[in-house]
Design an enzyme around this catalytic site. Structure first.
Site, short mmCIF file in Angstrom:
data_model
loop_
_atom_site.label_atom_id
_atom_site.label_comp_id
_atom_site.label_asym_id
_atom_site.label_seq_id
_atom_site.Cartn_x
_atom_site.Cartn_y
_atom_site.Cartn_z
N LYS A 93 0.85 -1.20 0.00
CA LYS A 93 0.00 0.00 0.00
C LYS A 93 0.88 1.25 0.00
CE LYS A 93 -3.95 1.83 2.69
NZ LYS A 93 -4.75 1.65 3.92
N SER A 101 -9.77 1.93 2.82
CA SER A 101 -8.90 2.68 1.94
C SER A 101 -7.96 1.80 1.12
CB SER A 101 -8.07 3.68 2.75
OG SER A 101 -7.20 3.00 3.65
N SER A 128 -9.67 -0.61 6.95
CA SER A 128 -9.10 -0.47 5.60
C SER A 128 -8.37 -1.69 5.06
CB SER A 128 -8.15 0.72 5.55
OG SER A 128 -8.91 1.90 5.53
N1 GLN Z 1 -12.96 3.65 5.97
C1 GLN Z 1 -12.48 4.12 7.25
C2 GLN Z 1 -12.24 5.60 7.20
O1 GLN Z 1 -12.53 6.18 6.22
C3 GLN Z 1 -11.27 3.36 7.64
C4 GLN Z 1 -10.00 3.92 7.19
C5 GLN Z 1 -8.82 3.12 7.54
O2 GLN Z 1 -8.91 2.04 8.14
N2 GLN Z 1 -7.67 3.64 7.18
O3 GLN Z 1 -11.80 6.19 8.12
#
Ligand code: GLN
Length: 500
Positions: free
Chosen positions: A80, A155, A179
């Site tokens: 990532k 994400s 994420s």
């Molecule tokens: N989708 C969640 C957010 O927008 C989780 C993000 C993450 O785990 N980095 O905060």
């Protein structure tokens, strides 16, 4: 005949160890697949074929010289783009860091390299890991290989899509609120969030430091465990790293024995708002685990209903503070520095241009929640809720060994559907957030396809801190029950042409 890109990491590692396949061949197969599929999928922000092949040649040379190599040496992996890596950009999906080249390697990247894994590229993500669809990436969305008109989750949608599209057998993600797990769920892959402090955050661009946790992503449970063993463990460079041995996740993934394991179905994570196919596959998975010998009961975690609200105060508060470092002086984009403006004006212009809407929204939210007049009402209250959620887990784990729920209330949704309504996007993390707030490990495993749309459903397992082995026991038991041949769910995509 199956190509090398179609193999999982464990199979590939065996072929590499026995000399039947070279790392150069394995890496070239992934690069070819990326070349063929990534114009449609968009999983990668950066691929360096020459560097990857050079790393593969170095592993092959060491093997040829008789060196005793670690188990995954020569296996390709995608990372990532939130992890610092020298000699490559680290953008975190943001214009602000578009041209930033880190002067150091994150501990995760260093461990991968020391274990001989070959990094083929950096994967797409929502900007600064904020989102559940990868639509917030400044460099365009990643598409879900199951349906190119749909989101791959976020994400870490890039890492999950790279796996589902067979562009790499392994990938690295980071999980602040889901994420790793939500993208795994909607792409039919495996994603594990280790115990907070279980994998070093050193060199991971910080979103919310008390929640962020790197972890492994793969198509099969054993592959995730093998990768987990490489990246897990104490790192003195991360002050919150846990100085304790990593549980034997590989042995657990090979065993899959859930006889007598007490599984608690979380009463609060289901019902209204959950897609029928998600609930159906979830309950079928629970029944399969019961048939494999697990003891199933329902458990109430009354404060989980408050997790989403607490998260959306704590996470933006920490993020607004972490993102203050992007001041156009030390890193990345600098706008309007022509001698006529003050440093503050340059900072303002640069942040206005460099950050996308979602990042700005959260910086504003966090700054507000931390401001002196509102600190107790918002941030303070959210921290109290966080304590209550931790107490729910502690009480539950006196009665059961793991807790389970769907990973995400729905399957992958079409692009654009939730962009205009941030709250509907935030709800994708309803089930994953409690584990981030409490710090325990959790994972998403494929549970089959929802009957109504034929899209993957994720099965979510949560365990007490440092009990990752239980996640892998459940994951393997489910994997075997669903597919006795051992083929991962994503194998149904092998041979699919991914073109727009
Ligand atoms: N989708 C969640 C957010 O927008 C989780 C993000 C993450 O785990 N980095 O905060």
């Amino acid at each position: 005949m199956t190509g090398l890109a179609d193999l999982g990491a464990a199979e590939l590692a065996d072929l590499l160890a026995s000399g039947q396949v070279s790392s150069v061949e394995a890496v070239q197969a992934c690069l070819d697949r990326i070349e063929a599929a990534d114009a449609a999928v968009g999983a990668f922000l950066h691929v360096d074929a020459d560097r990857a092949l050079a790393a593969a040649r170095a592993v092959d040379a060491r093997r040829a010289a008789g060196a005793d190599l670690p188990p995954l040496a020569g296996v390709p992996v995608a990372v990532k783009d939130a992890f610092a890596m020298t000699g490559a950009p680290t953008t975190c999906g943001s214009r602000l860091l578009e041209h930033w080249r880190p002067p150091y390697d994150s501990s995760v990247v260093r461990r991968l390299q020391e274990a001989g894994l070959v990094i083929v590229g950096k994967t797409n993500m929502d900007e600064f890991a904020m989102g559940s669809s990868t639509e917030n990436s400044a460099f365009g969305p990643t598409r879900n290989p199951w349906d190119l008109g749909r989101i791959p989750g976020g994400s870490g949608g890039g890492s999950a899509a790279a796996l589902a599209a067979y562009e790499a057998p392994l990938a690295i993600g980071s999980d602040t609120g889901g994420s790793i797990r939500q993208p795994a769920a909607v792409t039919g892959t495996v994603g594990v969030k280790p115990t907070y402090g279980g994998v070093s955050r050193y060199g991971l661009v910080a979103m919310a430091s008390s929640l962020d946790q790197p972890g492994p992503c793969a198509r099969s449970v054993l592959d995730a465990a093998l990768l987990h063993a490489v990246i897990g463990g104490y790192d003195p460079k991360d002050s919150t790293s846990i100085d304790a041995p990593v549980p034997d996740v590989v042995a657990a993934a090979r065993s899959g024995d859930v006889a007598g394991l007490r599984i608690g179905v979380v009463a609060e994570l289901g019902g209204e708002g959950y897609a029928p196919g998600v609930e159906q596959r979830f309950h079928e998975a629970v029944a399969l685990l019961e048939a494999a010998g697990a003891k199933v009961s329902e458990v109430s975690c009354p404060h989980f209903d408050l997790a989403l609200a607490a998260y959306y105060l704590i996470m933006p508060s920490e993020a607004s503070s972490n993102l203050a470092r992007f001041d156009a002086m030390r890193y990345g984009l600098r706008v309007g520095d022509d001698g006529s403006r003050s440093a503050e004006q340059v900072m303002r212009l640069s942040r206005a241009r460099g950050f996308g809407d979602e990042v700005k929204r959260r910086v504003i939210l966090g700054t507000y929640a931390l401001s002196s007049g509102y600190f107790d009402a918002y941030y303070g209250s959210a921290q109290k809720v966080r304590t209550l959620i931790g107490q729910d887990f502690t009480a539950a784990f006196e009665r059961v060994d793991v807790l389970v729920s769907p990973t995400c209330p729905t399957t992958a949704w079409p692009f654009g559907e939730r962009l205009a309504d941030p709250l509907s996007m935030y709800k994708a993390d309803l089930c994953t957030i409690p584990s981030n707030l409490a710090g325990g490990p959790a994972a998403s495993f494929p549970a089959g396809l929802a009957p109504e749309d034929g899209l993957p459903v994720g099965f979510h397992v949560m365990a007490p801190p440092l009990a990752e082995d239980r996640l892998y026991l459940v994951g393997t038991a489910l994997e075997r029950a669903l597919e006795p041949s051992g083929a991962p769910l994503a194998a149904r995509l092998v041979g699919k042409e991914l073109t727009l």
